[in-house]
Design a protein around this motif. Structure first.
Motif: not given
Length: 407
Positions: A248-253
């Protein structure tokens, strides 16, 4: 998906490029002072001529070519000193035949100047006369308007990664702000009941987290922005919530640990539940239990918990994503070439990554393999990077030229 259905590095790259074809970064405008290492999102064109006036590149005297033609140590030329140019000041003076003006390095040359003679080849004879002991060619030791950069000339192309010298060039052109790609925002999650945070005192059975700070450093070096780090126990729901928040907060985990097939290895189950597992198992040593998946059209990467394996696989996978994000390879400076000092054996059918230490010598760079038991943190401390041995090679031999990817 079964772990034994491993993919090669090339197959993994193909999956990444086909599955994330629409991946893209937004642009942002930043101050030039913060531009080091950033990737330009637009072409930069010069709005001025550099230099914007005719100037000297030496301390010396402005001359007409015919006045110094044939001048030498044996037969010097003689000119009348008509004045001098003040540094940083515009001059309205004009150089006439038989005259000379003193001009400091970087100073504006008088109109009509055809060359500059270095002060070392001159001798003052009183206050107004000058002996010149060398001749000169047209425009020697001087720069004319636009000699360096012409107005309207392309200076740097979109996709260029800014270096220290580039910052200087753009500053000279008057740029205060530049348009760059936003860094891809990455969340890193370390999983495992045994993992404790750096700074805590480990009890028997507990392990201080190495992977989170090391992986964050790798991500930063490759051009990403680590926006959060988190810890999750070996609990499916806890890992799921951490992944969901990161997406939800970024482009990659990025996850480390829990990527194998043990009873408490939940990473692949979580990714499969939230999205799709694209790969589980990479034909590399070390790093076989690697996972690649997608959740909400964003990449989720599961890395092995062993630190050296996690770092090496992270560099391989993330570099491919950075090529997609930025449209080109921006990490060529992370490699050096050297000569191997001893034999290295490879795992048949798997791409092998061997940690190495490098040493500069009179004969060039020596590359020495570093060895240690799986999980030894000193293996990282004593290593500068790794070499790659392909699936079709049995190994590398002493004296071979090898390419080292630096940590």
């Amino acid at each position: 998906m079964e772990l034994l259905k491993v993919k090669t590095i090339d197959e993994m790259k193909k999956i990444i490029n086909e599955s994330f074809i629409d991946i893209a970064l937004e642009n942002e405008t930043i101050d030039l002072s913060h531009g080091l290492g950033r990737i330009l999102a637009a072409d930069l064109v010069s709005t001025i001529d550099v230099p914007h006036f005719d100037r000297s590149v030496v301390d010396g005297y402005a001359v007409k070519l015919t006045d110094v033609q044939g001048a030498s140590q044996a037969i010097p030329g003689f000119l009348r000193i008509a004045g001098e140019v003040q540094m940083g000041k515009e001059t309205a003076e004009r150089l006439n035949q038989g005259e000379t003006f003193y001009v400091p390095t970087g100073g504006m040359v008088p109109a009509g100047t055809e060359a500059m003679i270095m002060i070392e080849y001159t001798e003052k004879l009183g206050e107004k006369d000058l002996a010149i002991y060398t001749n000169a060619g047209a425009n020697e030791n001087m720069m004319q308007i636009g000699d360096d950069i012409r107005k309207g000339e392309l200076v740097f192309s979109r996709g260029h990664q800014l270096r220290p010298q580039d910052i200087g060039v753009l500053s000279a052109l008057g740029y205060l702000q530049i348009e760059v790609f936003k860094r891809p925002r990455i969340s890193i999650i370390s999983t495992g009941d045994e993992i404790i945070r750096p700074g805590e005192t480990p009890k028997p059975g507990e392990v201080i987290d190495i992977n989170t700070p090391a992986l964050a450093a790798v991500a930063t070096r490759l051009g990403a922005a680590v926006i959060s780090t988190a810890y999750a126990r070996d609990d499916r729901e806890e890992i799921r919530l951490a992944v969901q928040k990161g997406i939800e907060n970024g482009e990659m985990v990025i996850l480390s640990g829990g990527s194998s097939m043990g009873e408490k290895d939940y990473t692949v189950q979580v990714i499969d539940g939230l999205g799709q597992v694209l790969l589980h198992g990479l034909a590399v040593k070390p790093g076989k239990p690697t996972i690649l998946g997608t959740v909400s059209q964003k990449p989720v990467i599961g890395l092995p918990g062993q630190p050296a394996a996690a770092i090496m696989v992270m560099m391989i996978v993330l570099q491919e994503f950075m090529r997609l994000y930025y449209g080109q390879d921006s990490v060529n400076d992370l490699t050096v070439q050297g000569v191997l000092t001893e034999n290295v054996h490879a795992a048949p059918g798997r791409r092998t990554f061997q940690t190495v230490a490098i040493k500069k010598t009179e004969n060039g760079i020596e590359v020495r393999p570093t060895h240690g038991k799986s999980g030894m943190i000193t293996l990282l401390a004593y290593s500068d990077g790794y070499i790659e041995i392909t699936e079709n090679e049995e190994g590398k031999n002493t004296g071979d030229q090898v390419l080292v990817t630096l940590f």
